[in-house]
Design a protein around this motif. Structure first.
Motif, PDB file in Angstrom:
ATOM      1  N   ARG A 104       0.835  -1.199   0.000  1.00  0.00           N
ATOM      2  CA  ARG A 104       0.000   0.000   0.000  1.00  0.00           C
ATOM      3  C   ARG A 104       0.866   1.242   0.000  1.00  0.00           C
ATOM      4  O   ARG A 104       0.446   2.293   0.477  1.00  0.00           O
ATOM      5  N   GLY A 105       2.070   1.131  -0.504  1.00  0.00           N
ATOM      6  CA  GLY A 105       2.976   2.277  -0.586  1.00  0.00           C
ATOM      7  C   GLY A 105       2.607   3.194  -1.737  1.00  0.00           C
ATOM      8  O   GLY A 105       1.693   2.901  -2.519  1.00  0.00           O
ATOM      9  N   LEU A 106       3.317   4.303  -1.827  1.00  0.00           N
ATOM     10  CA  LEU A 106       3.017   5.329  -2.833  1.00  0.00           C
ATOM     11  C   LEU A 106       3.073   4.773  -4.250  1.00  0.00           C
ATOM     12  O   LEU A 106       2.231   5.053  -5.084  1.00  0.00           O
ATOM     13  N   ILE A 107       4.096   3.933  -4.535  1.00  0.00           N
ATOM     14  CA  ILE A 107       4.274   3.409  -5.892  1.00  0.00           C
ATOM     15  C   ILE A 107       3.071   2.555  -6.284  1.00  0.00           C
ATOM     16  O   ILE A 107       2.461   2.765  -7.346  1.00  0.00           O
ATOM     17  N   ASN A 108       2.708   1.612  -5.418  1.00  0.00           N
ATOM     18  CA  ASN A 108       1.587   0.736  -5.744  1.00  0.00           C
ATOM     19  C   ASN A 108       0.269   1.488  -5.782  1.00  0.00           C
ATOM     20  O   ASN A 108      -0.602   1.188  -6.596  1.00  0.00           O
ATOM     21  N   LEU A 109       0.128   2.491  -4.923  1.00  0.00           N
ATOM     22  CA  LEU A 109      -1.083   3.315  -4.945  1.00  0.00           C
ATOM     23  C   LEU A 109      -1.219   4.034  -6.280  1.00  0.00           C
ATOM     24  O   LEU A 109      -2.288   4.057  -6.881  1.00  0.00           O
ATOM     25  N   GLY A 110      -0.094   4.601  -6.725  1.00  0.00           N
ATOM     26  CA  GLY A 110      -0.094   5.293  -8.009  1.00  0.00           C
ATOM     27  C   GLY A 110      -0.424   4.351  -9.149  1.00  0.00           C
ATOM     28  O   GLY A 110      -1.212   4.676 -10.029  1.00  0.00           O
ATOM     29  N   LEU A 111       0.176   3.159  -9.106  1.00  0.00           N
ATOM     30  CA  LEU A 111      -0.026   2.203 -10.190  1.00  0.00           C
ATOM     31  C   LEU A 111      -1.464   1.699 -10.229  1.00  0.00           C
ATOM     32  O   LEU A 111      -2.062   1.581 -11.301  1.00  0.00           O
ATOM     33  N   GLY A 137      -4.775   2.836 -12.836  1.00  0.00           N
ATOM     34  CA  GLY A 137      -5.277   1.737 -13.657  1.00  0.00           C
ATOM     35  C   GLY A 137      -4.212   1.016 -14.460  1.00  0.00           C
ATOM     36  O   GLY A 137      -4.532   0.222 -15.341  1.00  0.00           O
ATOM     37  N   ILE A 138      -2.940   1.299 -14.178  1.00  0.00           N
ATOM     38  CA  ILE A 138      -1.875   0.604 -14.918  1.00  0.00           C
ATOM     39  C   ILE A 138      -1.851  -0.875 -14.540  1.00  0.00           C
ATOM     40  O   ILE A 138      -1.667  -1.743 -15.388  1.00  0.00           O
ATOM     41  N   VAL A 139      -2.052  -1.153 -13.252  1.00  0.00           N
ATOM     42  CA  VAL A 139      -2.165  -2.556 -12.831  1.00  0.00           C
ATOM     43  C   VAL A 139      -3.436  -2.714 -11.997  1.00  0.00           C
ATOM     44  O   VAL A 139      -3.944  -1.752 -11.422  1.00  0.00           O
ATOM     45  N   ASP A 140      -3.947  -3.937 -11.937  1.00  0.00           N
ATOM     46  CA  ASP A 140      -5.165  -4.196 -11.175  1.00  0.00           C
ATOM     47  C   ASP A 140      -4.851  -4.421  -9.708  1.00  0.00           C
ATOM     48  O   ASP A 140      -5.470  -3.853  -8.822  1.00  0.00           O
ATOM     49  N   ALA A 141      -3.857  -5.278  -9.464  1.00  0.00           N
ATOM     50  CA  ALA A 141      -3.501  -5.596  -8.082  1.00  0.00           C
ATOM     51  C   ALA A 141      -2.103  -5.055  -7.816  1.00  0.00           C
ATOM     52  O   ALA A 141      -1.308  -4.920  -8.740  1.00  0.00           O
TER      53      ALA A 141
END
Lengths: 268, 285
Positions: free
Chosen positions: B129-136, B140-144
């Protein structure tokens, strides 16, 4: 100096790549400062406000404050020592030729190429085999061994750029070797001494791989304290520590820039 | 001249004393690797043996750690150089000087802000749930969320970030030493900027690239903190193995043999890279 600008589609591509790389470089530094003011224990976006809790937590934690005291005490012992040992050594290595110079230079610089963990574990092993209590002495000794090559490299780079004929002129005019050194060489070494001090100081404060072997509960240093805290707790207190270190590094960069220009000082 | 060299002995002796201390420490630790482990509180006992080396070299998992350390360090070094080249080009050649100075400032602050700071920051940034994954996920670049932590991707990203200032500092000198008139000549003979870059600039830059490669590779090999924090015990490099054998298994001779094997393979691989680099440089020029 010839400057050729980056033009056309190619230039734009290169500039874009460099911009992305710069964002990548700055992201963790900016993020950790932001995170240190987080009102929540876990990361949330967008931030739900602003809090000084973690900064207060850091400055009121006796574990971190003791570690900070140890770290700065150690760095303040190691930095002048590495200059006092490094200046004459660099002078001998740059200015004179003697038997075995290349080998001696290799030996002195060896901690630069040997991984820090190996240096740390070797020193720990030798000191404990000698029955020595590691303590502050062992920690400073280990850090001095590790930091001395940085000092010698910065000082030698500076010395190589000086004209030896000025020293010869002083000697011919009747100045003794000590007077020549203090009146002629030392003033010209100012930028090398500054660069060496900043590098040794920062490396000594930041080093983890040697410190983790040579510091115990009574001589725990900041990086080791931070590592243990991260393992046990999940809150932004370490981000507050990081912010303090980043502010210090910005002040150091500004200082270097003012005195000599950091482009020059960092080209080592 | 004889007088100067006499004096230089005194000048260098304090540094030499410190250096001989570390050489004795390295030597003693290497000696330890040839003995069986002693009871608690002692370093080693008994008669010389090569058992520790068989343990290091004979086990498949040890070999895997050794080769993944060498391989990953090499790959990470190549990626770092690819990221560093545009930065060095812009620092030296940007028309507006402030652009180069701004990048230099970013590098200097990052460089001096330290390893622990950056390792911690990546740990939070790269979390599920970090900034990178939140952004991704939000864009909508990745689903999970992508798992960056506790595998090589996070360790690789953080080591690349750590190496980048070293690479850029070294490359700046190389880019500055390029003779732009050769590139000008290629351009005036009709080559495009892209062609000129790949056919003229890169080959001229090759010696500098190789020096940088060897430097960042040797720093990458020594990685310890980044795999320790971001690898969470799942990703281990040799430095972490040495640490574990020292502080988890309390087996000093085993740790020492691991360190000796580490150093020998590090120097051998650095030598191999320099050797191949010289061949490539010759073939190109």
């Amino acid at each position: 100096m010839f400057r050729r600008d980056l033009e056309g589609r190619f230039g734009i591509t290169v500039s874009l790549l460099a911009a992305v790389a710069t964002v990548f470089l700055l992201l963790p530094v900016l993020f950790v400062v932001l995170h240190s003011f987080s009102p929540t224990r876990y990361f949330q976006w967008p931030p739900q406000g602003f809090s000084l809790e973690w900064h207060l937590n850091f400055y009121s934690s006796s574990m971190f404050m003791d570690a900070a005291k140890n770290s700065f005490l150690m760095a303040l012992i190691v930095t002048p020592l590495s200059l006092v040992i490094g200046i004459p050594a660099s002078y001998a290595l740059v200015r004179s030729s003697f038997k075995g110079k290349a080998v001696i230079q290799q030996i002195i610089l060896s901690p630069l190429i040997i991984p820090g963990v190996v240096t740390g574990v070797s020193l720990l092993s030798l000191l404990s085999a000698a029955g020595m209590n590691i303590g502050l002495f062992g920690l400073c000794l280990g850090m001095l061994v590790f930091a001395l090559p940085f000092a010698i490299r910065a000082l030698s780079a500076n010395l190589l750029g000086l004209d030896p004929r000025i020293e010869e002129a002083a000697r011919n005019l009747g100045a003794g070797p000590f007077r020549t050194f203090f009146a002629i060489v030392l003033p010209q070494l100012k930028s090398g001494i500054l660069a060496a001090s900043v590098f040794v100081f920062v490396e000594a404060l930041d080093n983890f791989s040697i410190a983790v072997f040579l510091s115990n509960d009574s001589t725990k240093v900041l990086p080791v304290a931070a590592y243990q805290y991260i393992k046990d707790f999940d809150d932004p207190t370490v981000a507050a520590m990081a912010t303090a270190l980043i502010v210090m590094s910005i002040i150091l960069v500004a200082f270097l820039e003012k005195v000599m220009g950091f482009q020059k000082s960092l080209r080592l | 001249m004889a007088k100067t060299s006499d004096r230089s002995k005194y000048l260098i002796s304090p540094a030499l004393l410190i250096a001989s201390f570390i050489v004795v420490a390295y030597g003693y630790f290497a000696l330890t690797s040839f003995f069986p482990k002693g009871p608690p509180g002692t370093q080693f006992v008994g008669t010389p043996t090569l058992d520790n080396y068989w343990r290091v070299l004979g086990s498949g998992s040890n070999q895997a750690v050794l080769f993944s350390t060498l391989g990953a360090s090499f790959l990470i070094s190549l990626i770092t150089i690819a990221v560093a080249v545009p930065m060095a080009m812009v620092i030296v050649r940007a028309k507006r000087e402030w652009v180069g100075n701004l990048i230099m400032l970013a590098i200097a602050v990052t460089f001096l802000s330290g390893g622990v700071t950056r390792a911690y920051s990546w740990l939070i940034l790269l979390g599920n749930r970090g900034l990178i994954n939140l952004g991704l996920t939000n864009s909508g670049i990745v689903d999970a969320p992508i798992r960056f932590l506790y595998n090589w991707s996070g360790v690789g990203i953080s080591i690349t970030h750590y190496l980048l200032p070293f690479a850029v500092f070294t490359l700046i000198g190389a880019v500055r030493n390029l003779n732009p008139s050769v590139e000008e000549a290629a351009r005036s003979l009709g080559a495009s900027r892209t062609t000129t870059f790949w056919r003229i600039t890169m080959p001229m830059l090759l010696p500098g690239l190789m020096v940088t490669l060897v430097l960042v590779y040797s720093i990458a090999l020594a990685s310890f903190l980044f795999p320790m924090l971001l690898g969470g015990g799942k990703v281990r490099m040799i430095a972490n193995q040495i640490y574990d054998r020292m502080f988890v298994e309390y087996d000093i001779p085993y740790a020492a043999a691991t360190a000796v094997v580490f150093l020998v393979s590090a120097f051998a691989s650095i030598w191999l890279i320099s050797f191949v680099a010289k061949k490539i440089e010759k073939a190109v020029s």
